[in-house]
Design an enzyme around this catalytic site. Structure first.
Site, PDB file in Angstrom:
ATOM      1  CG  ASP A 363      -1.658   1.244   1.442  1.00  0.00           C
ATOM      2  OD1 ASP A 363      -2.313   1.668   0.489  1.00  0.00           O
ATOM      3  OD2 ASP A 363      -1.589   1.818   2.546  1.00  0.00           O
ATOM      4  CG  ASP A 556      -1.135   2.286   6.988  1.00  0.00           C
ATOM      5  OD1 ASP A 556      -1.486   2.168   5.791  1.00  0.00           O
ATOM      6  OD2 ASP A 556      -1.222   3.329   7.633  1.00  0.00           O
ATOM      7  CG  ASP A 560      -4.194  -1.361   3.435  1.00  0.00           C
ATOM      8  OD1 ASP A 560      -4.606  -1.226   2.272  1.00  0.00           O
ATOM      9  OD2 ASP A 560      -3.454  -0.537   3.994  1.00  0.00           O
TER      10      ASP A 560
END
Length: 662
Positions: A363, A556, A560
């Site tokens: 990410d 995080d 996600d």
């Protein structure tokens, strides 16, 4: 590893953890100190028995047996007890049973026609087996203590403000929203935000980093850190059971629940291997004398003692304890080494998957970038950079928007003689205020158009904040989410480890994603994705991942969590990551540094390598001695080495995982 497999793994982890707790409750394992006393007493008794028998050569065999039974029972009463319990539970083919059969056989072989008494050897084998058990206990104890000392982060008390007084209570008794006081030298008992004071925190137990972290009002503090200097007050944000310290302790406590493929192999191997060698020992004791001397008659009896001794030696060597003990110990040490370096691995199964990492998917926001806005460049028009920032900071003085916060943080001097009045927020445009009698507008291009200011464009990706003074354009401020200092190094390290592909998936705009990917050297990237799009992208990447490789996802945010659960290995940023992400992840990085991913892979590969070394060492040496024993070329002392000696070698090798420092 599919999502379904990971769910099953976690269920198995919980079940095995419960079983381990029950075994701990019911276990009768002797502490190393007590075991050492037992060995010393048995050794003295063996020497006394040997001297008595040697001084009385006329003693009969049954009298010698009774004399040697004293040191034998002193050395092996717990082994005999465990063997009896194994039989009662239908688990006869365990190492205690094999050791019992082989040593009792050695005690009684002197009564077989043609057999030679081996009382001292029988006691010595049991004694040396206990020495191996002692070293096993010491090694496991050292590993446990190393991790316990490393994670000695659970605070015993908390100082809480109530009714104008500071009282000391149990951390469990502190409620969310209360104010706690942390003095120098004390552990931070709860997660919270500093509301008064500043200090330096020792975060080594959480992150593995020795450098202290400076914190002040507004900064978040995590339970388990140690306050090094000033007195601070903090507002509690999480109950103690949900705090960082409690979660880490729980993760490490149950980290051995999910077994690795190597451990599963050893379990299956022992279940198949042990019955085979027991059957082979029986055949070795009976078949050769039957072939040589006939099934009946004196020929069989004359050869039986010789082949029985070989079979007993065969049994001693066959004990699989070196594999059963050393391989799990290697993974336990690997998990401990990772914890030392601020990487929490939730089970040894994930060490297997990490070791064969093929693709790493990131990410962006909060993972490769800091996840907070910062002023990166200033482009003034007819005024200085400092004046531009000064005016924008004063206009945004009362705003809590992240962009406003970044501008105020960059200026950092709000308390000056400037007079700020008539602050007005214009929806969809920005903020307008009177600063020292001048009308200052801070916002987007629509606000500039509304006041007639001729704004200038900028090709830099990110957010542009334009400033106008009395309708005249004064410049713009470039604000963006900045990359973490070690993100580029993280990508470089992964490639040096042989990771085939690095990918970035983000919901951010294309131009921002393009810049970050180019800066960091990421192989592929996709932008403007929704959470469902990330899952689809990972599904596609999983199809392209080789069968002998694994896909790792690093994130995080709460969005996600689905992707973390779907990847072969999900890695969450622990210090700033959301609770949902940490819960769904298989590995947690406690200091939010992406460079720790490469370190986690190195530790996992180091651990797998040592586990494989133990498997090869144990199997090769045992098979060699088993062949020698079958042909009568392996004396009893060599059989003992094939069992306990190999165990000690493998245990010593396993402890190398805990001291990983590379």
């Amino acid at each position: 590893m599919s999502a379904e497999e990971k769910d099953e793994l976690k269920k198995a982890e919980a079940f095995e953890a419960e079983e381990e707790e029950e075994e701990d409750d019911d276990g009768d394992e002797m502490p190393p100190k007590q075991k050492l006393i037992q060995i010393c007493i048995s050794t003295v008794l063996l020497i006394i028995a040997y001297l008595i028998v040697r001084a009385n050569p006329a003693l009969r065999e049954w009298q010698k047996l009774l004399i040697y039974l004293v040191p034998y029972l002193a050395a092996g009463f717990d082994v005999l007890k465990e063997a009896a319990e194994d039989i009662a539970h239908g688990e006869a083919l365990e190492e205690d049973f094999l050791m019992t059969v082989s040593t009792v056989g050695a005690l009684l072989i002197g009564f077989v026609p043609g057999g030679e008494s081996m009382y001292p050897e029988a006691v010595f084998v049991m004694l040396f087996y206990q020495v191996g058990e002692l070293f096993e206990g010491i090694a496991e104890g050292n590993s446990s203590r190393a991790i316990s000392q490393l994670l000695d982060i659970r605070p015993d008390t908390a100082n809480v403000e109530r009714d104008g007084k500071v009282i000391t209570v149990e951390p469990d008794d502190v409620a969310v929203g209360e104010t706690i006081v942390i003095k120098p030298g004390e552990k931070v008992p709860m997660d919270g935000v500093i509301i008064e004071g500043s200090t330096s925190l020792d975060t080594v137990a959480l992150t593995g980093e020795s450098a202290p972290r400076d914190v002040t009002v507004g900064d978040q503090i995590l339970s388990g850190c140690v306050n090094q200097s000033g007195v601070v007050k903090a507002k509690v944000e999480k109950a103690f059971g949900e705090s960082t310290a409690a979660k880490i302790l729980d993760l490490v406590k149950h980290a051995s629940g999910a077994k690795s493929k190597s451990e599963k192999f050893i379990t299956k191997f022992a279940r198949v291997y042990t019955p085979i060698v027991v059957g082979a020992a029986v055949i070795l004791a009976v078949l050769p004398p039957a072939i040589i001397g006939g099934v009946t008659g004196t020929g069989f009896i004359a050869n039986f003692a010789t082949w029985l001794l070989r079979a007993l030696t065969f049994l001693i060597v066959s004990c699989p304890c070196a594999l059963v003990v050393s391989v799990p110990l290697a993974f336990f040490g690997g998990i401990g080494a990772a914890s030392k370096n601020g990487v929490l691995v939730k089970g040894s199964a994930f060490m297997d998957s990490l070791a064969k990492t093929d693709t790493v998917v990131f990410d962006k926001t909060g993972t490769l970038t800091k996840g907070v806005f910062e002023v990166t460049t200033l482009h003034p028009d007819r005024i200085t950079e400092q004046e531009l920032l000064h005016l924008a900071a004063h206009v945004e003085r009362y705003s809590t928007h992240p962009i406003a916060t970044s501008i105020k943080a960059a200026f950092g001097k709000e308390d000056d003689s400037c007079e700020v009045t008539d602050v007005e927020e214009v929806a969809g445009q920005g903020v307008r205020a009177q600063v020292n009698g001048k009308t200052v507008c801070v916002g987007n291009t629509r606000m500039m158009d509304a006041v007639g200011a001729k704004w200038k464009s900028c090709n830099e990706p990110g957010t542009l904040i334009h400033v106008a003074i009395d309708g005249n354009y004064a410049g713009h401020i470039h604000i963006s989410d900045v990359e973490k200092p070690d993100s580029k190094q993280a990508i470089s390290d992964l490639k040096s480890l042989g990771v085939r592909k690095t990918v970035m998936l983000t919901g951010d705009r294309k131009e921002v994603a393009d810049r970050v990917a180019a800066d960091l050297g990421i192989d592929e990237h996709k932008s403007e994705l929704l959470p469902a799009d990330k899952v689809s992208s990972v599904e596609s990447l999983l199809k392209d991942t080789p069968a002998d490789g694994s896909l790792v996802f690093v994130g995080d945010g709460i969005n996600d969590a689905p992707v973390l659960a779907r990847a072969d290995v999900g890695i969450a940023m622990g210090a700033m990551g959301s609770d949902a992400a940490i819960e769904a992840a298989d590995v947690v990085l406690m200091d939010d540094k992406p460079s720790k991913i490469a370190k986690a892979i190195r530790i996992s590969r180091h651990t797998i390598s040592i586990a494989k070394q133990n498997i090869v060492i144990a199997i090769v040496i045992k098979l060699a001695i088993l062949v020698l024993a079958a042909f009568g070329l392996a004396p009893m002392w060599l059989a003992v080495f094939g069992d306990t000696g190999v165990l000690l070698i493998c245990i010593a090798n396993s402890t190398r995982t805990l001291s990983y420092k590379k």
